[in-house]
Structures are given as structure tokens and as C-alpha cells.
Design an enzyme around this catalytic site. Sequence first.
Site, PDB file in Angstrom:
ATOM      1  N   SER A   1       0.816  -1.209   0.000  1.00  0.00           N
ATOM      2  CA  SER A   1       0.000   0.000   0.000  1.00  0.00           C
ATOM      3  C   SER A   1       0.855   1.268   0.000  1.00  0.00           C
ATOM      4  CB  SER A   1      -0.948  -0.048   1.209  1.00  0.00           C
ATOM      5  OG  SER A   1      -1.947   0.925   1.118  1.00  0.00           O
TER       6      SER A   1
ATOM      7  N   HIS B   1      -2.757  -1.195  -4.770  1.00  0.00           N
ATOM      8  CA  HIS B   1      -4.216  -1.123  -4.894  1.00  0.00           C
ATOM      9  C   HIS B   1      -4.661   0.333  -4.829  1.00  0.00           C
ATOM     10  CE1 HIS B   1      -4.667  -0.136  -0.649  1.00  0.00           C
ATOM     11  NE2 HIS B   1      -3.843  -1.122  -0.359  1.00  0.00           N
TER      12      HIS B   1
END
Length: 237
Positions: free
Chosen positions: A117, A140
Site C-alpha cells: 500500500s 491497490h
Amino acid sequence: MPKDGNEQEEGKQSSLVDKIQQLGQSTVPTAPDSNIHVLSIIGQVEGHIQLPPQNKTTKYEHLLPQLIAIEQNPKIEGLIILLNTVGGDVEAGLALSEMIASLSKPTVSIILGGGHSIGVPIAVATNYTYVVPSATMTIHPIRLNGLVIGVPQTFEYMDKMQERVIQFVTTHSNISEEKFKSLMFEKGNLTRDIGTNVVGADAVEYGLIDAVGGVKEAMETLNKMIDDRKESGGVVQ
């Protein structure tokens, strides 16, 4: 009244315990044991909201002054960043990334276990990046936790913040914007979610990370960068 030897030793031990509890390390940049400082980013990057005590966290407000101290301390000639993080606060992660990228001294990062992340931009913020073979990086779209006001401005804000992450990563690595976005919005790679889980060698193949390696390779690279900087009159190559 002067302290005896035992009291002084106890005071030093107590100070050391406090440093470990507060900063997660036994030494701070003000008194380095070598010309290379090691900074750990472990667990979840804690930003504006304090996380539950059972969470393993790295508090970004602890790291920011350390980065300033590293920049100011003439005895520190290089920085190694150890990363094993699940991600965390986006703004805090971007702040750390920008601070690391703006250092004048040579920097190298090693992804151990995971650099997920918001850990991705933190990893690529250094001059050179390594990932161990078994490490993974989850790419993501940005998500928000807590209360979300469902108005167009909220989605516009998220879109702009996501663009900031994309621009930072593509600027500080060799991955193309098109490839990074395709990994970010991939369907089916993550169960019931959007994104991609990238393993060590694949991160290098995509141009996200510079090379597969660990502590040995990172130390060799950083020492070479330090030597090159001295020869070039203080400019990081």
C-alpha cells in the site's frame, strides 16, 4: 549530590529503554555508532489517528524529526531504510516519502516481508531500492476508513490523492504510469478486491524496484554511493 557509578549506569539503561519504547530503536541520529544510520518502518504507518495499542505501528511524527537530524548530522553519510509494513495513513506515508526523497545524503531501502500500500512510495523514495526474494508488495487504489461523506468533492479528493501517489511512484522508480495503473486496478489478482500482489523478482521486472537483494547488497551499494558522493564534491549520483 553526585551519582555513583551504579546510578549512572542505571540512568543510561533507563534512557536506552525509553528510546526503544518511543522510537523502536536503540540509537538515535544524534550519536551514531557509524557513518550509516538505519531507520525501520515496521507494521502500520500511524498518521493523524492513533491506532489501537495491539497494533504494531510506526508513528510518522517520530520519523520526521529523525530525518531532519540525519540531514543535519555531518557524521551520518548514508541512510538505510528497512521496510516491513502493511501500509497505513496515506498523507503520513506521502509526507515520509517526500522527506526521504529530499535528503541530500545517499539512501537505500530494503523491503523485508512486505512493502504494501503506502509502503510502495516510501520504498521507492530512496536513491536505490532492494527487495528480498520472498517479499511482496500490494498495489491497490486508495481507500478511506471511517466516516465518508458521499458527495462529488469526496471522490474528487480521493482521485487527486491517488494521482499524487501514482505520480510519486512513477517519478521515483522505473515503472511506467500505464503499468502501475494496470497493477493498481487489476481484477481477480486479489480475492474479492482490486489490485495486485507483486512478489520480489516481479517488482524488479516491472521497474518498481531496482534489484533483488538484502543487507549485504544494500551496504555495498550505499558505501559505493557515499564514496562517489565524496569524489563528486557532495552530489548524490
